[in-house]
Design a protein around this motif. Sequence first.
Motif, PDB file in Angstrom:
ATOM      1  N   TRP A  97       2.714 -10.879 -13.411  1.00  0.00           N
ATOM      2  CA  TRP A  97       2.490 -10.497 -14.812  1.00  0.00           C
ATOM      3  C   TRP A  97       1.407 -10.458 -15.355  1.00  0.00           C
ATOM      4  O   TRP A  97       0.056 -10.347 -15.066  1.00  0.00           O
ATOM      5  N   LEU A  98       1.424 -10.574 -15.467  1.00  0.00           N
ATOM      6  CA  LEU A  98      -0.087 -10.528 -15.873  1.00  0.00           C
ATOM      7  C   LEU A  98      -0.653  -9.695 -14.647  1.00  0.00           C
ATOM      8  O   LEU A  98      -1.763 -10.183 -14.123  1.00  0.00           O
ATOM      9  N   THR A  99      -0.341  -8.541 -14.502  1.00  0.00           N
ATOM     10  CA  THR A  99      -1.053  -7.542 -13.563  1.00  0.00           C
ATOM     11  C   THR A  99      -2.126  -7.416 -14.044  1.00  0.00           C
ATOM     12  O   THR A  99      -3.293  -7.304 -13.336  1.00  0.00           O
ATOM     13  N   ARG A 100      -2.445  -7.267 -15.313  1.00  0.00           N
ATOM     14  CA  ARG A 100      -3.821  -7.510 -15.967  1.00  0.00           C
ATOM     15  C   ARG A 100      -3.578  -8.437 -17.041  1.00  0.00           C
ATOM     16  O   ARG A 100      -2.664  -8.534 -17.737  1.00  0.00           O
ATOM     17  N   ALA A 101      -4.612  -9.376 -17.162  1.00  0.00           N
ATOM     18  CA  ALA A 101      -4.266 -10.499 -18.078  1.00  0.00           C
ATOM     19  C   ALA A 101      -4.145  -9.743 -19.417  1.00  0.00           C
ATOM     20  O   ALA A 101      -3.634 -10.666 -20.312  1.00  0.00           O
ATOM     21  N   HIS A 119       0.099  -8.273 -19.640  1.00  0.00           N
ATOM     22  CA  HIS A 119       1.296  -8.838 -19.633  1.00  0.00           C
ATOM     23  C   HIS A 119       1.252 -10.439 -20.352  1.00  0.00           C
ATOM     24  O   HIS A 119       0.558 -11.124 -19.553  1.00  0.00           O
ATOM     25  N   ASN A 177       5.777 -17.009 -14.234  1.00  0.00           N
ATOM     26  CA  ASN A 177       4.460 -16.297 -14.119  1.00  0.00           C
ATOM     27  C   ASN A 177       3.304 -17.238 -13.472  1.00  0.00           C
ATOM     28  O   ASN A 177       3.291 -18.309 -13.203  1.00  0.00           O
ATOM     29  N   ASP A 181      -3.421 -13.153 -12.293  1.00  0.00           N
ATOM     30  CA  ASP A 181      -2.566 -12.013 -11.986  1.00  0.00           C
ATOM     31  C   ASP A 181      -2.479 -11.488 -10.251  1.00  0.00           C
ATOM     32  O   ASP A 181      -1.716 -11.164  -9.951  1.00  0.00           O
ATOM     33  N   THR A 232       0.550 -13.109  -8.982  1.00  0.00           N
ATOM     34  CA  THR A 232       1.658 -12.192  -9.115  1.00  0.00           C
ATOM     35  C   THR A 232       2.113 -10.836  -8.149  1.00  0.00           C
ATOM     36  O   THR A 232       2.996 -10.356  -8.047  1.00  0.00           O
ATOM     37  N   TYR A 233       0.559 -10.627  -8.095  1.00  0.00           N
ATOM     38  CA  TYR A 233       0.579  -9.278  -7.023  1.00  0.00           C
ATOM     39  C   TYR A 233       0.575  -9.802  -5.507  1.00  0.00           C
ATOM     40  O   TYR A 233       1.313  -9.230  -4.793  1.00  0.00           O
ATOM     41  N   TYR A 274       7.170 -13.602 -10.281  1.00  0.00           N
ATOM     42  CA  TYR A 274       7.363 -12.915 -11.275  1.00  0.00           C
ATOM     43  C   TYR A 274       8.970 -12.506 -11.389  1.00  0.00           C
ATOM     44  O   TYR A 274       9.261 -11.156 -11.272  1.00  0.00           O
TER      45      TYR A 274
END
Length: 855
Positions: free
Chosen positions: A23-27, A30, A359, A363, A366-367, A373
């Motif tokens: 999450w924070l795919t992008r700070a 998310h 989380n 990010d 998380t990827y 996540y």
Amino acid sequence: MTRCRPSDQWTGVLVTGSANGGWLTRARRHSRWLLLALPAAVLLAVGLAVVPDQPSDDRGVSAARLTALFDRYGDTSGRWNGADRTASVTLPDGRTLWLFSDTFLGPIQPDGSRPRTAPLINNSAVVQQGDELRETVHGGSAADPASLVPPPAADQFYWIADATVAGQSLQVLVNRYRRTGSGPLDHALLGTALATFALPALTPTGLRPLPLGSGISWGSELLHDGGHTYVYGTETVGQSRFAHVARVDGGDLAGPWEFWTGSNWSPSEEASTRLLSGVGTAYGVQRVAGRYVLVTQESNVVFSPDLVAYTANSPTGPFEGPDYLYRAPENAEGHIVYDADLHPDLARPGRLLISYNVNDLDDAVTYADAGVYRPRFVEVAWPRRRPDPADLPPPPAGLTAVADGAGHARLTWRAPRADDELRYQVHRRDVTAGQTHFVRLGEPVTGTGLSADFLVNGHEYEFRLTAVSGRGESRPSAVATMTAQVPPPPPPVGVRAVAGVAGDVALHWDPVPFVQLFRVQQRNLTTGQQDRTLVGTHTGTTATIRSLRHAQTYEFTVIAVGGGGDSQPSAPVRATAYVTPPPAPTGVTATPQPDGTIALTWNTLGPGVSYRVYRRDVTAGETRLIRPSLDTRAEHTAGQLAHDHEYEFAVTAVNSGGEGPKSAPVRARARYTPPGTAPTRLRAEPGRGSVELTWRSANPSRWYQVYRRDLTAEERQFTAEEIAVRGERATINGLRNGHEYEFAVAAVNQAGPGPLSEPVRVTPELPTPTALTATAMGSGEVRLSWRSAGPGLFYRVYLRDTTAGEAWRPDPYPVPGTSHTAVLLTRGHRYEFRVVAADGTDESRPTDPVAVVVR
């Protein structure tokens, strides 16, 4: 952050299934966990109160089973691969519905990572049937998914709260937020709405804003108890969070709410009072053995891994505690935990079943590992067993707390006895921030002194100690009080900026002691921007700034935010943004539709990308793909196609870096199906040599063919008008006045006409003049006058000498106006006159005759 119109009309639900039931795919996008807020403290270790996993029985399901269930579904379903919030509701047919906020969709990669193109939506649901997760529920389409509860505006979004079943409807409380920047903390609460879904199909039926303010996010928990439904909420004030409670009669959340004031209930939300501090944005409340237990992630300390319980004799408190239930191990791995919740419908007897979310501040983590996540579940025995007070050590004595002026509290105390095995646990309460309970700081220490940090300048703090032995923890010591003296932090140093390939710049800087919050500013040097703008509020020592323009140079500075305020900005750094054109879209499909269009879909490439659809008519021999305008979604409907022609399509993706390569081409043949229903309510209004036709149909924008036949001319077959009309109205000209016509209408497309409507008959005619008068003028003349029958007409006068027994005869000269003088009449004879309107082809019906005796 995330994306999200108050409206009662919204898109449908997409339900997608899974055969395996893994999450924070992008700070900036998310950030649910960051609703935790920000003083900060050293984290502690506590003993675990976890129930060992045992096989599930028909009275509940084990925590280990649920954790594994979501791991397998995320790994294998190809639909849902991670989310947060984790609310559950039991549906009337026995299914369990799991509701989530920020959700990643799509399959994961073979190495367990999450692709950067994974779709992200702000809310979703997963349906559990029996022991398996079966369906993912969201809006939009599989190729281009959208949130289950759609955003009310481009810069807004909904996060899920809790849900309940009322009659045949599912009611879901959702909180509406607005983006205020690009950082994970940059959002503002706007209010609470009630989304409803028809059961069992989970069809959306409404989204209604509730008459609530923006100070409390309602729906942190729903508790049905004693003929009421209690609605718990969370108020965020600065760095602190407080629980509130409202209630409704029965179980319908659409009914009137009343709010707990501390002593009674009020219909005014403004009268709502705080129950306790330290709750999360989501927490659980459950009645156990006549008492009420509230379980939450400990938010009196930022990023605490501890799940704690507070208890009360009433749903409104007062609450006692905290009891430390469980320390999430993911924190020791560098992740964060948040949003604890209870699931009493699924819990086994004698246990609290708790979920929490995990989380990471980076990010990339998380990827790289999709399993980070996802929700975790833990069971805790409840009620807790208490140690015998006689076995506990005595509390420490002589506690003092002194501010050292450098941001620390110097604590000293005396040991209660000479015991080398005793350790000491520090507890703190921020009085100025309104904290209602003491919170543990760090792990128990040895010795008789400690320096406590992460304080806020000017805040009054209370400290107390407990002694910890192998048998348990003592009663707390007397309280020591101090007011913190915290200077502003120094500006960050070592700031670096590294441009990515997607309009992003990664910023890094060195840690600043006792600071966990940083603000990033930027200005665009290419456009000549003079003033710096805030682009994000971030935790840690990294930030990724996105949505930058290709080939433009930006300057960045970083400000540290500590207990003593803001630092001076760091030394500026520069970077030139670069955007790589996107790859070719994949998964392109072309599906003919019955209306002659072709529906195209493809796999989305994520936010910030538009699409261009190319096509050519293969049947017509076109060799060049025609490029139309851009589409913002991963779908397109190709229209204005020729019937039975084959078309070829290709799709490209476009971002600020340019247009990428074309996809693999796909072909489909356009086929129209003749309309299947006849127009209804055909009406005909006659005019001068014309008829105005109107009708009704299911598709008023389609094309229609008008048919007619002249009954007076004894025509037997209908004849189609040369030109079809669009819409539900047509004017037919060139008709013979006085002739009776019959008309019918049929919808038509390239495949031909549909069935005829019921026919209607009408006779067009010229209008008749009115108000004819005749006046004898003497000398054998009569003056006639009448009212006009309309523009573009002339008139013919008819007369007869009734004394002489004449038949009607026309005056030889047409009359252009509305008056005429008849001459050379026989004196003493009686004459009759009448007038008709004429257009050079036909004449109208005559006026009623008027008589006059000539003088």
